[in-house]
Design an enzyme around this catalytic site. Structure first.
Site, mmCIF file in Angstrom:
data_model
loop_
_atom_site.group_PDB
_atom_site.id
_atom_site.type_symbol
_atom_site.label_atom_id
_atom_site.label_comp_id
_atom_site.label_asym_id
_atom_site.label_seq_id
_atom_site.Cartn_x
_atom_site.Cartn_y
_atom_site.Cartn_z
ATOM 1 N N ASP A 82 0.882 -1.203 0.034
ATOM 2 C CA ASP A 82 -0.061 0.028 0.022
ATOM 3 C C ASP A 82 0.868 1.223 0.166
ATOM 4 O O ASP A 82 1.879 1.331 0.764
ATOM 5 C CB ASP A 82 -1.001 -0.079 1.209
ATOM 6 C CG ASP A 82 -1.916 0.989 1.390
ATOM 7 O OD1 ASP A 82 -2.381 1.378 0.184
ATOM 8 O OD2 ASP A 82 -2.555 1.314 2.419
ATOM 9 N N GLU A 134 -2.142 5.785 -8.369
ATOM 10 C CA GLU A 134 -3.348 6.927 -7.973
ATOM 11 C C GLU A 134 -2.828 8.298 -8.861
ATOM 12 O O GLU A 134 -2.021 8.659 -9.066
ATOM 13 C CB GLU A 134 -3.126 7.330 -6.464
ATOM 14 C CG GLU A 134 -3.762 8.512 -6.021
ATOM 15 C CD GLU A 134 -3.656 8.447 -4.499
ATOM 16 O OE1 GLU A 134 -3.471 7.530 -3.926
ATOM 17 O OE2 GLU A 134 -3.974 9.633 -3.923
ATOM 18 N N GLY A 209 -9.351 5.370 1.465
ATOM 19 C CA GLY A 209 -9.904 6.264 2.772
ATOM 20 C C GLY A 209 -11.408 6.062 2.894
ATOM 21 O O GLY A 209 -12.286 6.870 3.199
ATOM 22 N N ASN A 230 -10.357 0.214 0.341
ATOM 23 C CA ASN A 230 -9.520 0.323 1.230
ATOM 24 C C ASN A 230 -9.608 0.539 2.593
ATOM 25 O O ASN A 230 -10.272 1.877 3.010
ATOM 26 C CB ASN A 230 -8.263 1.305 0.925
ATOM 27 C CG ASN A 230 -7.287 0.635 -0.046
ATOM 28 O OD1 ASN A 230 -8.024 -0.271 -0.873
ATOM 29 N ND2 ASN A 230 -6.226 1.280 -0.498
ATOM 30 N N ALA A 232 -8.479 1.200 6.675
ATOM 31 C CA ALA A 232 -7.320 1.025 7.892
ATOM 32 C C ALA A 232 -7.879 1.409 9.040
ATOM 33 O O ALA A 232 -7.869 0.509 10.020
ATOM 34 C CB ALA A 232 -6.185 1.759 7.422
HETATM 35 P P1 13P Z 1 -8.573 4.812 6.011
HETATM 36 O O1 13P Z 1 -7.603 4.622 6.881
HETATM 37 O O2 13P Z 1 -9.326 6.084 5.912
HETATM 38 O O3 13P Z 1 -9.633 3.360 5.990
HETATM 39 O O4 13P Z 1 -8.050 4.376 4.578
HETATM 40 C C1 13P Z 1 -7.210 3.483 4.108
HETATM 41 C C2 13P Z 1 -6.336 3.555 2.914
HETATM 42 O O5 13P Z 1 -7.057 4.162 2.124
HETATM 43 C C3 13P Z 1 -5.510 2.680 2.760
HETATM 44 O O6 13P Z 1 -4.567 3.052 1.791
#
Ligand code: 13P
Length: 284
Positions: A82, A134, A209, A230, A232
């Site tokens: 990532d 990206e 995000g 994604n 996180a």
């Molecule tokens: P978040 O932490 O906002 O879920 O984003 C995760 C992400 O885009 C990892 O590349």
């Protein structure tokens, strides 16, 4: 069982009208939660690590843990890089067994972004490794990657078409208003822009995000061509809050085999919910 590229997995998602969730992992426990839950729900899944994660845990450890998880659950897994930026770093991690790469050149001007991405695509093409890049730039914070909202930029559809054609990437991460980390109010996503990108770009699109974006908005993105979502921050918050709660109730606790358990359980609930949101349950 083994680590695979995300190419076929995401093409299947594109055909099937669902998305594959990509969960950021950090260590043994977070890999266990993601893979166990995905296996129970028969969902394809991507395990994503930032440069910070591989630096923290060690590439060989992470690769070995993920291979073992694939073997244990009899499901091929995608372990993904990532937001990687350095060509030599990517080469070393591909040599260690990783088959899915995001080369993030989004901070460079258009032509330089194309140059660095093309170089990675050329290398990865020779090693059966899929490549995400990206165009435009997400704001917010992802580990050490901090982008001020003033430097964030939305993806231009015409530029996206040219970018995809000239680089030969497998998947495109789009900037349509989402940001890394949590949102202050309700996020504002530019669905018209996403639809316009989809009109001129036929490869799977990636939404970064996704933490804090309401399910209905993510589902709309999936309808409009997003095939990888994604997540996180929401996982980290769930895990950390549960461990903090455990220590609140057991201030003298010191056994990691005990205080980690509620963290894993809380993270699992988020993983389950995101798999349902992506519509990937039963698709493995
Ligand atoms: P978040 O932490 O906002 O879920 O984003 C995760 C992400 O885009 C990892 O590349």
């Amino acid at each position: 069982m083994y680590l695979i590229s995300s190419r076929e997995m995401l093409k299947r998602a594109q055909k099937g009208g669902y998305a594959v969730p990509a969960f950021n992992i950090h260590n043994l426990e977070t890999v266990q939660v993601v893979v166990e839950t995905a296996a129970e729900m028969r969902s394809p899944v991507i395990l994503a690590g930032t440069p910070g994660t591989y630096g923290y845990a060690g590439v060989d450890y992470i690769v070995a843990i993920c291979k073992e998880a694939a073997h244990k659950h009899k499901m091929p897994l995608v372990l993904h890089l990532d937001h990687h930026e350095e060509f030599a770093d990517i080469q070393a991690k591909v040599a260690a067994g990783i088959r899915s790469v995001m080369i993030d050149g989004s901070h460079y001007p258009f032509e330089e972004n194309i140059d660095i991405v093309s170089k990675v695509v050329d290398y990865c093409g020779r090693h059966d490794v899929s490549v995400e890049a990206e165009l435009g730039r997400l704001g917010g914070q992802e580990d050490d990657l901090i982008v001020d909202s003033a430097d964030a930029a939305l993806t231009d559809p015409a530029a996206a078409a040219e970018f995809v054609k000239r680089t030969g990437i497998d998947t495109l991460a789009v900037a349509i208003g989402s940001a890394h980390g949590l949102y202050k109010g309700e996020p504002k996503l530019d669905f018209d822009r996403l639809a316009a990108i989809r009109e001129v770009v036929d490869i799977p699109l990636v939404l970064h995000g996704a933490s804090g974006i309401p399910d209905a908005m993510v589902r709309r993105c999936i309808e409009l061509g997003v095939c990888k979502v994604n997540v996180a921050t929401e996982l980290k918050i769930a895990f950390a809050d549960a461990v903090k709660g455990y220590f609140g109730e057991h201030p003298d606790a010191n056994d990691p085999r005990k205080y980690i358990i509620p963290g894993k359980a809380a993270m699992k609930e988020v993983v389950e919910a995101k798999i349902r949101m992506c519509g990937s349950e039963g698709k493995a």
